[in-house]
Design an enzyme around this catalytic site. Sequence first.
Site, PDB file in Angstrom:
ATOM      1  N   LYS A 184     -34.680 -50.601 -19.882  1.00 49.00           N
ATOM      2  CA  LYS A 184     -33.427 -51.307 -20.179  1.00 49.00           C
ATOM      3  C   LYS A 184     -33.037 -51.126 -21.653  1.00 49.00           C
ATOM      4  O   LYS A 184     -33.859 -50.748 -22.486  1.00 49.00           O
ATOM      5  CB  LYS A 184     -33.551 -52.787 -19.793  1.00 49.00           C
ATOM      6  CG  LYS A 184     -33.868 -52.998 -18.282  1.00 49.00           C
ATOM      7  CD  LYS A 184     -32.694 -52.666 -17.433  1.00 49.00           C
ATOM      8  CE  LYS A 184     -32.788 -52.635 -15.921  1.00 49.00           C
ATOM      9  NZ  LYS A 184     -33.742 -53.188 -15.077  1.00 49.00           N
TER      10      LYS A 184
HETATM   11  C1  LIG Z   1     -33.956 -53.831 -13.557  1.00 45.67           C
HETATM   12  C2  LIG Z   1     -33.066 -54.654 -12.695  1.00 45.67           C
HETATM   13  C3  LIG Z   1     -33.462 -55.875 -12.163  1.00 45.67           C
HETATM   14  C4  LIG Z   1     -34.878 -56.360 -12.238  1.00 45.67           C
HETATM   15  O1  LIG Z   1     -35.329 -56.520 -13.507  1.00 45.67           O
HETATM   16  P1  LIG Z   1     -36.879 -56.844 -13.772  1.00 45.67           P
HETATM   17  O2  LIG Z   1     -36.911 -57.300 -15.192  1.00 45.67           O
HETATM   18  O3  LIG Z   1     -37.639 -55.570 -13.541  1.00 45.67           O
HETATM   19  O4  LIG Z   1     -37.278 -57.900 -12.819  1.00 45.67           O
HETATM   20  C5  LIG Z   1     -32.529 -56.655 -11.494  1.00 45.67           C
HETATM   21  N1  LIG Z   1     -31.274 -56.229 -11.309  1.00 45.67           N
HETATM   22  C6  LIG Z   1     -30.856 -55.028 -11.750  1.00 45.67           C
HETATM   23  C7  LIG Z   1     -29.441 -54.617 -11.516  1.00 45.67           C
HETATM   24  C8  LIG Z   1     -31.757 -54.191 -12.435  1.00 45.67           C
HETATM   25  O5  LIG Z   1     -31.361 -52.974 -12.818  1.00 45.67           O
END
Ligand SMILES: *Cc1c(COP(=O)(O)O)cnc(C)c1O
Length: 393
Positions: A184
Amino acid sequence: MKVDFFRHDLTAADASRVAGVLASPFITSGAVVREVEAQLCAFFATSEALLVNSWTNGALAGLLALGVGPGDEVIVPSMTFIATANMPELIGARPVFTDVDAATLLMTPDTMAAALTERTKAVIPVHLYGQMCDVRGIRARLDSMGRADIRILEDAAHCFEGNRQGDGPGMYSDLAVFSFYATKNVTCGEGGAIVCRDPALADLLRQTRLHGMTAGAADRFKAGRYRHWDMARLGVKANLPDLLAALLGPQIASIRDRLPHRQRMADRYREAFAGTGIRMQCIERDVASAEHIFPIHVPGEYRDGAIAALNEAGIGVAVNYNNVPTRSYYRNRYGYDEGSFPVAEAWGQGTLTLPLFPSMSASDQDYVIDQVLALVAPSCAGRLDLPAIPKES
Ligand SMILES: *Cc1c(COP(=O)(O)O)cnc(C)c1O
């Protein structure tokens, strides 16, 4: 040549921040977490921010705090990561899928309204690929339909630093949940945050984030004295340790200044592929996308061949995402099939994501562009482009 799909840019300076926490007696949620939470409050101009150990657990804590449970319906877009739908499903609510807009690939006030029923308890708009949904419009539509009771939880996993008409996530919803997962825009490997504007809801969240306990570890041992605690409600284990929180401060401090670079990289892809028949998400005029990832779309029958050809050329690619309601679990449980969500279905069958990360060099990106034009674009020739929504320059 080899171009990775993603590379983080954490450095030795970040390692020494972690070492600093390791050298202290307290390594779970404490002073560093509180510091970063204060930083988040300033960033999002709110009084309430909570660090969590993932988007997934943060959303779970959020749904519990909002009182979502068995029998309730939660509206989610069909084009998203599976976690968006899985969290309501996990606590016994029903995720009700809605198709997305063909140009932006986002939930809109219209697509949301079409899925409303008497049992709707909450809506989870997803800021897909970094482009914010019209949360203000979704809130206004709910209110105008006499449904001020329905809660909004933003899936802001892709959009920390983006905005719509100058407003970032958390302005018009009950809460916005972020992810600091490895790939991210802001990352600590695994982590996340919740931002909200209601202090009473934040108090509930502080409990649902930690087993429903009335005091966290730092508070149970305040000033060298043990203090009793109660369990007021049901919660999950979603707190982020100081060890990981130590990575976040510098990233949050610099993320807004780093966005233009990401946007220039995304614009380079857009300009290179314009007119080739390769489809891309349209970015609306009044949106500054966080440009989290850069997916393209080719005819479905050529997608896997395109992935193989790019991999063969040394380029890392991924698929973000497939239509969620036709994954085996949801198909088997609720009977969704092909054709129920035509936009998400078609996008999911033909999409692949190209490398995009801040330390990617211009020559790496040139190579990716050249290979996509040579290996992928010919299969798209003659396709009509999606209606382009021009960006304000
Ligand atoms: C990465 C992601 C998640 C989950 O995030 P985590 O921190 O891995 O639980 C949820 N929604 C979207 C759209 C994502 O890309």
